[in-house]
Scaffold this motif. Structure first.
Motif, PDB file in Angstrom:
ATOM      1  N   HIS A 134     -84.430 -22.392 -79.529  1.00 37.28           N
ATOM      2  CA  HIS A 134     -85.395 -22.668 -78.463  1.00 37.28           C
ATOM      3  C   HIS A 134     -84.784 -22.780 -77.070  1.00 37.28           C
ATOM      4  O   HIS A 134     -85.505 -22.684 -76.085  1.00 37.28           O
ATOM      5  CB  HIS A 134     -86.152 -23.969 -78.769  1.00 37.28           C
TER       6      HIS A 134
ATOM      7  N   ASN B 160    -100.779 -27.847 -85.893  1.00 34.44           N
ATOM      8  CA  ASN B 160    -100.432 -26.509 -85.401  1.00 34.44           C
ATOM      9  C   ASN B 160    -100.309 -26.394 -83.884  1.00 34.44           C
ATOM     10  O   ASN B 160     -99.367 -25.778 -83.406  1.00 34.44           O
ATOM     11  CB  ASN B 160    -101.435 -25.479 -85.925  1.00 34.44           C
ATOM     12  N   PRO B 161    -101.255 -26.969 -83.127  1.00 31.72           N
ATOM     13  CA  PRO B 161    -101.111 -26.830 -81.666  1.00 31.72           C
ATOM     14  C   PRO B 161     -99.776 -27.390 -81.169  1.00 31.72           C
ATOM     15  O   PRO B 161     -99.155 -26.821 -80.267  1.00 31.72           O
ATOM     16  CB  PRO B 161    -102.284 -27.636 -81.115  1.00 31.72           C
TER      17      PRO B 161
ATOM     18  N   LEU C 217     -96.952 -27.541 -82.890  1.00 33.83           N
ATOM     19  CA  LEU C 217     -95.877 -26.619 -83.286  1.00 33.83           C
ATOM     20  C   LEU C 217     -95.763 -25.497 -82.261  1.00 33.83           C
ATOM     21  O   LEU C 217     -94.680 -25.019 -81.957  1.00 33.83           O
ATOM     22  CB  LEU C 217     -96.165 -26.018 -84.667  1.00 33.83           C
ATOM     23  N   LYS C 218     -96.913 -25.115 -81.707  1.00 33.60           N
ATOM     24  CA  LYS C 218     -96.924 -24.052 -80.704  1.00 33.60           C
ATOM     25  C   LYS C 218     -96.421 -24.564 -79.350  1.00 33.60           C
ATOM     26  O   LYS C 218     -95.599 -23.921 -78.704  1.00 33.60           O
ATOM     27  CB  LYS C 218     -98.349 -23.505 -80.565  1.00 33.60           C
ATOM     28  N   TYR C 219     -96.912 -25.730 -78.933  1.00 33.53           N
ATOM     29  CA  TYR C 219     -96.649 -26.171 -77.556  1.00 33.53           C
ATOM     30  C   TYR C 219     -95.378 -27.018 -77.432  1.00 33.53           C
ATOM     31  O   TYR C 219     -94.781 -27.096 -76.374  1.00 33.53           O
ATOM     32  CB  TYR C 219     -97.848 -26.968 -77.028  1.00 33.53           C
TER      33      TYR C 219
ATOM     34  N   PRO D  32     -92.481 -27.147 -79.911  1.00 32.85           N
ATOM     35  CA  PRO D  32     -91.819 -26.848 -81.190  1.00 32.85           C
ATOM     36  C   PRO D  32     -90.560 -27.664 -81.421  1.00 32.85           C
ATOM     37  O   PRO D  32     -90.159 -27.848 -82.577  1.00 32.85           O
ATOM     38  CB  PRO D  32     -91.493 -25.354 -81.075  1.00 32.85           C
TER      39      PRO D  32
ATOM     40  N   LYS E 120     -92.393 -31.682 -81.508  1.00 33.17           N
ATOM     41  CA  LYS E 120     -93.699 -31.755 -82.204  1.00 33.17           C
ATOM     42  C   LYS E 120     -94.402 -33.080 -81.927  1.00 33.17           C
ATOM     43  O   LYS E 120     -94.918 -33.721 -82.828  1.00 33.17           O
ATOM     44  CB  LYS E 120     -93.526 -31.540 -83.711  1.00 33.17           C
TER      45      LYS E 120
ATOM     46  N   THR F 150     -96.277 -24.978 -70.166  1.00 31.03           N
ATOM     47  CA  THR F 150     -96.300 -26.102 -71.097  1.00 31.03           C
ATOM     48  C   THR F 150     -95.140 -27.026 -70.761  1.00 31.03           C
ATOM     49  O   THR F 150     -93.994 -26.575 -70.724  1.00 31.03           O
ATOM     50  CB  THR F 150     -96.108 -25.595 -72.541  1.00 31.03           C
TER      51      THR F 150
END
Lengths: 220, 220
Positions: free
Chosen positions: A134, B40-41, B43-45, B47, B50, B61
């Protein structure tokens, strides 16, 4: 411009962060070696943490390595260590904070044996994997083409981690195939002339770490 | 100006830091309650960690509460949360980092009993004593006359500490005579209209903390 003095102790990785920032900015400074038999100056200059590095800039005293680096960046404008854009600055600070919070496993590895050593190695591997996935992307440095604040934060960790692994006889970062981006970054980092000429000598560092580790284990 | 959304969960003290910064700046935003059944959101925003809070600003973000606060301060110039002078900025950041590093004892108090509880209380008292002696002086807020970034960092800790002490049935910060400057600061902090109207209800918070503490102890 007021005189700059740095109270430090070598080879503290936190002190090197400040040395690199001063050298990148081209700021002359006087280095004052911390006198471990006399903690009084630190009681005066850093009464909260009583630790080096401490930056003295005229009458002003700044403590905490990464806060000193940001102070240096804001005081002397040349060769910026942070980008201008607020979003890119937030990304740089995110990785600085990640380095500050997560690298404790690297220092714990130093005095660990058996199960505790395994645990610090696992945590260190997870930390490195996160940076690999990342943090770096395909960029030369964390922030792009030039060395910046996140590189300074991690550089002081990664070189010491390489030394600690050698001294302890384990392999985490040394497993180069697991961290291709990190190893490309390490190469770029060490090729920066200021870093190259100021990194402490490898053999000396390994000997130093071996000695310290033996002392830590003997006193445990 | 791009739309601002805040993903959070109440009454997280870290989420309140961002709410306060947005309100002080007068930035309208949409609050999106974190859905604990659907990570899930995050994990996306976010990662890497979390965790909430996450600030969405158009396509950008930003994660980590105090980094979000600094992003907000740099993106919207009105009602500055950091001073202009590099040295005063370093002092503000010093206390933000102190809050980030040292308040872990406050959260540990939440699920502790017996000797462990005593230990967290002692560490919390030492932390408060350091702020009392070195952080506040005779100023109204950490940085002077106006609420700033260090007040936001500590405000989210101190109010929660008061609640936790009530829920756990112990007294550290509640021993007002030990921390006269801190208590003067708490009063100033709570009198800021934006803080006053956004602090979660005391009785609700105590009931919430008692419930959570029982759940934590039952699962231990």
């Amino acid at each position: 411009m007021a005189e700059v003095k740095l109270i430090g102790k070598l080879p503290s990785p936190f002190v090197y962060r400040v040395i690199w920032a001063l050298k990148i900015k081209g700021i002359p400074y006087e280095f004052i070696e911390e006198d471990l038999t006399n903690k009084n100056p630190l009681l005066k200059y850093n009464p909260v943490h009583k630790k080096v590095p401490v930056l003295l800039h005229g009458e002003k005293t700044v403590c905490e390595s990464m806060i000193i680096v940001e102070y240096i960046d804001e005081t002397w404008q040349q060769n910026s260590l942070l980008p201008n854009d607020p979003y890119e600055r937030a990304l740089a600070r995110f990785w600085v904070k990640f380095a500050e919070d997560k690298v404790v496993s690297v220092w714990r590895m130093f005095g660990a044996i058996g199960e505790e050593l395994e645990k610090t190695m696992k945590e260190t591997e997870e930390m490195l994997q996160t940076v690999e996935e990342h943090g770096l992307g395909e960029k030369k440095f964390f922030g792009g083409d030039n060395i910046g604040i996140a590189d300074i934060a991690f550089g002081s960790v990664i070189y010491w981690l390489e030394v600690i692994e050698e001294a302890v006889g384990v392999r985490v970062i040394s497993e180069a195939h697991k961290f291709p981006r990190l190893h490309a970054w390490i190469k770029n980092f060490k090729q920066v002339p200021i870093i190259q000429e100021s990194l402490p000598d490898w053999d000396w560092m390994v000997a130093f770490c071996k000695g310290r580790r033996e002392a830590v284990l003997a006193s445990a």
